[in-house]
Each structure stands twice: as C-alpha cells, then as structure tokens.
Design a protein around this motif. Structure first.
Motif: not given
Length: 344
Positions: A5-10, A33-38, A154-156, A332-333
């Motif tokens: 993931s990319n911690p800076e994406q937000a 990205a939030r929905y993908v990470l969730e 890459c979930a970015t 995300g799904d």
C-alpha cells in the motif's frame, strides 16, 4: 501474494475536477484506496508499506524536467500567492500542433499546461508524495518478484497508466506499471509484458514503451473514438522502430458485455504468451464494472474471479497495480475477487 500500500495516498485529495466540461467532485479520491484496504483487512490479508525507493527507475521512464516540475509544483503554486493553498490550479493552455514544447514557460499555469494532457488531473498539497509513494510500491512489488515471490498487488492511488514520459493526465502523475516493468527489466527479466485491463486505454504506458521490443504492451479498452483518452488506443498502433509489433490495442465499443470482453482478454493473453515474457505487469483497472460512473462495460462482481483465474493461467510472476475503478464502495470487493481468482 505480497500486498503493498501507499501510506501517503490520502494526502492527494483535491476537491474537484473538470469532467467533460463540467466542474464536479473528484471521482478519484482517498475513499477508493480505503475501500480496497478495508476489504483486504476483512479477509485477513496483510498489507505492507513500500520497501524500495523508485527514484532511480523513475528517471528511466519519465523525463527529468517533468519529474522536477511535478515534485516542486505545489511549492511553486504557493510561491505565487499564499492564498493559493485553498485554490486548485488548472491548466488553461496546451502546446498543441505548431506550438513549441521544448521551452519551459516562466508562467506557472503555462508550465502546468505543458505537462498536462487534460484539465481533469488536479494537483493538491500531497500530490507528489502520494504519487511517489505509489511508484515506490510498484518498485517494491517488482523487487518482491525478483526475490522469488509468485505475485504482488499494489493497493495504491493515484493511478498511473495515463502518465506518459513527460505528462500527467487522467488522474495519473507517475506511471506505476511502467515503474514495475522497468524495475523487472533492470533486475534481470529479459522480456516483460504489460497487460492493461482498465476501461480507458493506458496511453502513457504505450508512449513509454512504444519503441521498445523488450516490453510488450497489450490493452483492451473502450474505443477511443468515444472514450477517454480519445487520441490514442486504436488498433493500428502497433509500435515503431525496434518496438514494431510489440504494441497491441484491442478497442471495444461501450456497452460490451462480459462474454465479448473475455474473448478480447483471451486474445490479449495469447499475445502475452507469444511474447515469451519472464514477468507480467497488470494495470488492474476495475472500471470495467457495470456500475462504474465514468465507464461503459458490463462486468459484474462474479466476473472478477474469472479475470484473476485467466491471468493466473499465464503462469508468470505477476505484479498487479490498481488503476481505475470509481464505483468506490464496490472497488475493494472487486479487487479482492480478482486476487482470489488468481490464487484459487
């Protein structure tokens, strides 16, 4: 499968964009990205941060003056007027036919137009950090393959496939798929294939590799006569020079249904197999989903495991990089369905 993931994406969170002439809230935003990470977390899938710096490989796929501008653009914008912190800059002029692009203008908005293919890719305070973090994730995913991993995802965001050698566009600033492909090449993969399954043609990726035979680019996408990016993605674009024959576009009409789309995917995969690639990079755009607000194909949730399974049948070390997909709540799904189909 390794997930990065990319911690800076937000930090890349512009308020609005121009979409077909109208100013609208940004379709490409941090909720994607939030929905993908969730969705990954709900399945107990671990997600890691980037492990490699993409700086060196970025210089191989993007022009130095473009990288310099993008890295410093927000500071330059604020230097014009401190109040610009609350104002989004948009280009208003572009160096189209007969105009020069070799001289960088002194005017900021003119510079922005020099490096932007549209006015739908707004800058924000955290744009560079977010884009660079995504490129770092792509380089890290490629290094994971070089270290023996079978696959990485890459979930970015922001996405990357519309970003060319010296321009941004289509919400894209740095080309993550190209970073992954170039990292694989530098790491010893003699041949790499990039397969783009986003609804919109990956014009930036095509431009980066169009004269190269070591990286095959294959894309299935909406017909550019009616769909963004409009000016590239036709079937007669097959590569130039050493790259002649190493570019395959499979444009499809808006409204294409799943069976026809998967027929095109089979043709794309057959070309990838014929390339004899050592590794595969997938520009995993999920705006082929039927409910996507800015696309026009008809794939449904249960089609995405089938996509993952077809990619797995290529039997190649694979990096998947998230591109488009603007039905955010379902993104995300849908992404997890692809990964599950691949691993099944």
């Amino acid at each position: 499968m390794r997930i990065f993931s990319n911690p800076e994406q937000a930090g890349h969170n512009p308020r609005d964009e121009f979409f077909r002439g109208q100013r609208v809230p940004c379709f490409e935003n941090p909720t994607r990205a939030r929905y993908v990470l969730e969705a990954l977390a709900a399945r107990g899938v671990p997600v890691g941060s980037p492990t490699h710096d993409s700086t060196a490989v970025l210089a191989e796929v993007h022009a130095p003056r473009y990288l310099a501008f993008l890295q410093d653009a927000w500071r330059q914008w604020l230097a014009l007027d401190g109040a610009n912190a609350d104002v989004q800059p948009f280009p208003s002029v572009w160096p189209v036919r007969t105009l020069r692009s070799d001289v960088e203008p002194a005017n900021f908005i003119a510079r922005l137009g020099l490096y932007a293919m549209d006015n739908g890719s707004p800058l924000a305070a955290g744009t560079w950090a977010a884009a660079k973090g995504g490129a770092d994730a792509a380089a890290s995913a490629a290094h994971a393959l070089l270290s023996g991993e079978r696959a990485a995802f890459c979930a970015t965001r922001p996405p990357g496939h519309h970003a060319g050698p010296d321009f941004m566009g289509g919400y894209c600033f740095l080309n993550n798929a190209a970073v992954a492909a170039q990292t694989l090449r530098q790491g010893g993969a003699a041949r790499v294939a990039v397969l783009d399954v986003d609804y919109h043609h990956g014009n930036g990726t095509q431009a980066i590799f169009y004269r190269r035979a070591d990286v095959l680019f294959v894309s299935l996408h909406g017909d550019p006569r009616t769909e963004y990016p409009f000016y590239l993605g036709h079937a007669d674009e097959t590569g130039e020079g050493e790259g002649a024959g190493f570019n395959l576009n499979l444009p499809l009409p808006a409204g294409t249904r799943p069976d026809a789309w998967f027929d095109a995917l089979d043709a794309a995969c057959q070309r990838v197999a014929a390339h004899g690639a050592d590794a595969l990079v997938v520009s995993l755009g999920l705006d082929t989903f039927g409910a996507d607000p800015i696309a026009g194909f008809g794939l449904q949730a249960d089609d995405f495991p089938r996509l993952g399974a077809r990619l797995q049948r290529l039997a190649l070390p694979t990096v998947m990089v998230l591109e488009g997909g603007y039905a955010s709540a379902e993104l995300g799904d849908n992404a997890c369905h692809v990964l599950e189909g691949f691993e099944a």
